[in-house]
Motif scaffolding. Structure first.
Motif, short mmCIF file in Angstrom:
data_model
loop_
_atom_site.label_atom_id
_atom_site.label_comp_id
_atom_site.label_asym_id
_atom_site.label_seq_id
_atom_site.Cartn_x
_atom_site.Cartn_y
_atom_site.Cartn_z
N CYS A 1 0.68 -0.65 0.31
CA CYS A 1 0.24 -0.06 0.18
C CYS A 1 0.54 1.46 -0.27
O CYS A 1 1.94 1.02 1.30
CB CYS A 1 -0.87 0.09 1.06
N LYS A 2 1.05 1.66 -0.51
CA LYS A 2 1.90 3.14 -1.35
C LYS A 2 0.50 4.48 -1.52
O LYS A 2 -0.92 4.35 -2.63
CB LYS A 2 2.40 3.62 -2.59
N HIS A 3 0.87 5.62 -1.10
CA HIS A 3 -0.56 6.54 -0.71
C HIS A 3 -1.87 6.35 -1.29
O HIS A 3 -2.59 6.52 -1.90
CB HIS A 3 0.24 7.73 -1.69
N GLY A 4 -2.27 5.04 -0.57
CA GLY A 4 -3.25 5.44 -0.34
C GLY A 4 -3.82 3.85 -1.63
O GLY A 4 -5.33 3.26 -1.67
N GLU A 5 -2.50 3.17 -2.07
CA GLU A 5 -3.20 2.53 -3.46
C GLU A 5 -2.80 1.26 -2.94
O GLU A 5 -1.07 1.28 -3.08
CB GLU A 5 -3.06 2.84 -4.83
N TYR A 6 -3.53 0.36 -3.54
CA TYR A 6 -2.66 -0.83 -4.31
C TYR A 6 -1.16 -1.61 -4.72
O TYR A 6 -2.25 -1.94 -6.41
CB TYR A 6 -4.22 -2.22 -3.20
N LEU B 1 -7.49 -0.81 -8.07
CA LEU B 1 -8.08 0.17 -8.06
C LEU B 1 -9.13 0.34 -7.27
O LEU B 1 -9.78 0.56 -5.80
CB LEU B 1 -8.53 1.40 -9.12
N SER B 2 -9.82 -1.15 -7.65
CA SER B 2 -11.38 -1.59 -7.10
C SER B 2 -11.24 -3.03 -7.27
O SER B 2 -10.51 -3.80 -8.57
CB SER B 2 -12.77 -1.22 -7.93
N ILE B 3 -12.57 -3.98 -6.90
CA ILE B 3 -12.28 -5.19 -7.01
C ILE B 3 -13.89 -5.36 -6.87
O ILE B 3 -14.44 -5.35 -5.79
CB ILE B 3 -11.62 -5.95 -5.79
N ASP B 4 -14.26 -5.98 -8.25
CA ASP B 4 -15.70 -5.88 -7.93
C ASP B 4 -16.41 -4.62 -7.72
O ASP B 4 -17.36 -4.53 -7.31
CB ASP B 4 -16.33 -7.24 -7.27
N THR C 1 -10.42 -0.15 -3.42
CA THR C 1 -9.31 -0.39 -2.26
C THR C 1 -8.77 1.07 -1.62
O THR C 1 -8.95 2.22 -2.35
CB THR C 1 -8.16 -1.30 -2.81
N GLY C 2 -8.04 0.89 -0.76
CA GLY C 2 -7.31 2.28 -0.08
C GLY C 2 -7.30 1.82 1.50
O GLY C 2 -7.57 0.39 1.25
N HIS C 3 -6.65 2.48 1.90
CA HIS C 3 -5.77 2.03 3.70
C HIS C 3 -6.86 1.19 4.24
O HIS C 3 -7.08 0.30 5.18
CB HIS C 3 -5.49 3.85 4.72
N LYS D 1 -9.56 -7.77 2.52
CA LYS D 1 -11.24 -7.51 3.62
C LYS D 1 -11.88 -7.59 2.38
O LYS D 1 -13.27 -8.35 2.16
CB LYS D 1 -11.22 -6.46 3.93
N ILE D 2 -12.08 -7.42 0.59
CA ILE D 2 -13.06 -7.42 -0.21
C ILE D 2 -12.97 -8.87 -0.43
O ILE D 2 -14.08 -9.46 -0.55
CB ILE D 2 -12.15 -6.47 -1.60
N LEU D 3 -11.50 -9.74 -0.38
CA LEU D 3 -12.19 -11.28 -1.08
C LEU D 3 -12.05 -12.05 -0.06
O LEU D 3 -11.83 -13.08 -0.14
CB LEU D 3 -10.15 -11.38 -1.63
#
Length: 472
Positions: free
Chosen positions: A174-179, A212-215, A219-221, A227-229
């Motif tokens: 996680c860098k700057h709120g992005e995975y 950026l997102s899953i389904d 994603t973020g901090h 958690k999504i998976l």
């Protein structure tokens, strides 16, 4: 009759009726895992696969023809059992202690400390309030013998339902709120289920891409991919991916329930690639993860290919033990005596799969049980040098066939291994290789000094001693 290593598999057979009058043998039932008879020998209770129980009336014994068998489901609904946990726990402890005292390999030692151990721990059984605490007491009691392979497993413990996290076979940071996808485990791309799901989706994801997102869930901090998976695997999910050039695209991938094998496969292939490149293809490499089914399969998966090179490195670090070390050592001992030379085609060494140069082993403190034995026997047989750190030190074997009243499996160290050079002293010590440490900073920096030293030693032996036998 159940396979110990895989509780879902049964050894099944047939129950036969043997007439003492005429010597004839007839089949009562097939596919039987276990059976017992009533006290008057008029009825059999048969257990088949999936613990299905049947009743067989065996009062009629026909003089000829097939044995007539009537089976029906055994109705256990009227049976009620009252269990007093506190009393049962005392019985379980006593049974575990008796098994330990009566089956421990060293009868003299068991006699000397057996009663003392019982008097020390038995009073504690009256103070506990959970089955977990009983397990702790049993394990402490077994530990007093100071011997490996003293296990307590299963039993009437609370079963917790698992909700696994889907895995992508990759390291994310996680860098700057992005995975960001830091590393993708490629394993063996030629085989199914041996590479990261990110390499098998509708659009390949690359290292350095951002998820950026899953389904549709960003994603973020506060919301990690894990958690999504949660509890989502073996079914496609949609990833929104930002590439290094800033463009955004979608990819459908199927996370896996467990990516440990993908990571292991990648680890092995990276070691093989390192050895091949550094030796210009002259030295082979293989890893043996245990001395059971997995290790046996892994050895023969690679040995035939890697043994064709001029030298070989056999890595038994992190070996979980088992029972096939003798088979593998026999293979590694093969000394090249000649060649089978056809008129057409390639010549082949005799014996087949014999290495035409030095063999070096690597071991460490996580190689135990049959991994200990393999490492020590490798030295005694003078197959080659053994490099690494001292092994685990547990070589008293077990036969885990005994269960307690609540289904607990307890093991007792029954079969002590004696070697001509060190006696019984592999136990609680291990075998001593030529010490090469693997420090935390080496791992952090991506170095493997033990493998590096093994390769140096193999190349040195090739220069000094050359091949075992070349055709001339």
């Amino acid at each position: 009759m159940k396979y110990y290593s895989s509780p879902d598999l049964y050894r099944t057979g047939s129950v036969l009726y043997h007439s003492l009058k005429d010597g004839s043998i007839r089949t009562v039932s097939t596919g039987v895992a276990d059976f017992t008879s009533s006290s008057d020998r008029s009825t059999l209770i048969l257990k088949k696969e999936k613990n299905t129980l049947f009743v067989a009336d065996i009062r009629e014994t026909p003089e000829s023809g097939n044995f007539k068998l009537t089976e029906k489901d055994l109705d256990l609904s009227r049976i009620k059992v009252r269990v007093d946990p506190a009393k049962e726990w005392k019985i379980i402890f006593s049974e575990a202690w008796k098994l330990a005292a009566e089956n421990y390999w060293n009868e003299k030692k068991a006699a000397e400390i057996g009663d003392e151990i019982y008097r020390k721990y038995e009073p504690l059984t009256g103070t506990i309030s959970t089955r977990f605490e009983l397990s702790e007491i049993i394990r402490e009691m077994q530990g007093e013998f100071g011997t490996s392979h003293s296990y307590e497993m299963g039993g009437d413990l609370c079963e917790r339902e698992e909700f696994p996290v889907g895995k992508l076979g990759a390291d994310l940071i996680c860098k700057h709120g992005e995975y960001t996808v830091q590393r993708i485990y490629r394993g063996d791309p030629s085989n199914e289920n041996e590479k990261s799901p990110l390499l098998t989706g509708t659009s390949v994801v690359n290292e350095g891409d951002v998820i950026l997102s899953i389904d549709g869930v960003k994603t973020g901090h506060a919301v990690s991919p894990g958690k999504i998976l949660h509890n989502r695997y073996d079914t496609p999910v949609k990833l929104e991916i930002k590439q290094k050039d800033g463009s955004v695209r979608s990819a459908f991938v199927s996370p896996v329930r467990d990516d440990r094998y993908i990571r292991y496969r990648s680890w092995v292939e990276e070691k093989r690639d390192y050895v091949h490149k550094k030796s210009n293809g002259r030295v082979g490499y293989l890893h043996i993860p245990d001395m059971g089914l997995n290790g046996f399969s892994e050895f023969f998966r690679l040995y035939g290919v890697e043994a064709e090179r001029e030298g070989l490195i056999v890595d038994v670090r992190y070996n979980g033990g088992g029972s096939v070390s003798q088979i593998l050592l026999e293979k590694l001992q093969r000394k090249r005596l000649g060649y089978d030379i056809p008129r057409r085609g390639n010549m082949h060494p005799y014996p087949a799969d014999s290495v035409n140069g030095p063999i070096v082993a690597i071991t460490n403190e996580s190689a135990g049980s049959d991994g200990d034995i393999f490492s020590h026997a490798f030295k005694l047989l003078n197959i080659g040098p053994v490099i690494g750190t001292r092994t685990w030190g547990g070589v008293v074997g077990i036969s885990p066939r005994r269960k307690l009243v609540d289904g607990t499996t307890v093991t007792q160290p029954e079969f002590a291994l004696w070697f001509g050079d060190v006696g019984f002293n592999i136990e609680n010590h291990g075998t001593d290789p030529e010490i090469v440490e693997y420090m935390p900073h080496d791992y952090y920096n991506g170095r493997d000094p033990q493998l590096e030293e093994a390769l140096k030693r193999t190349m040195k032996l090739l220069r000094e001693k050359g091949h075992v036998l070349d055709f001339r």
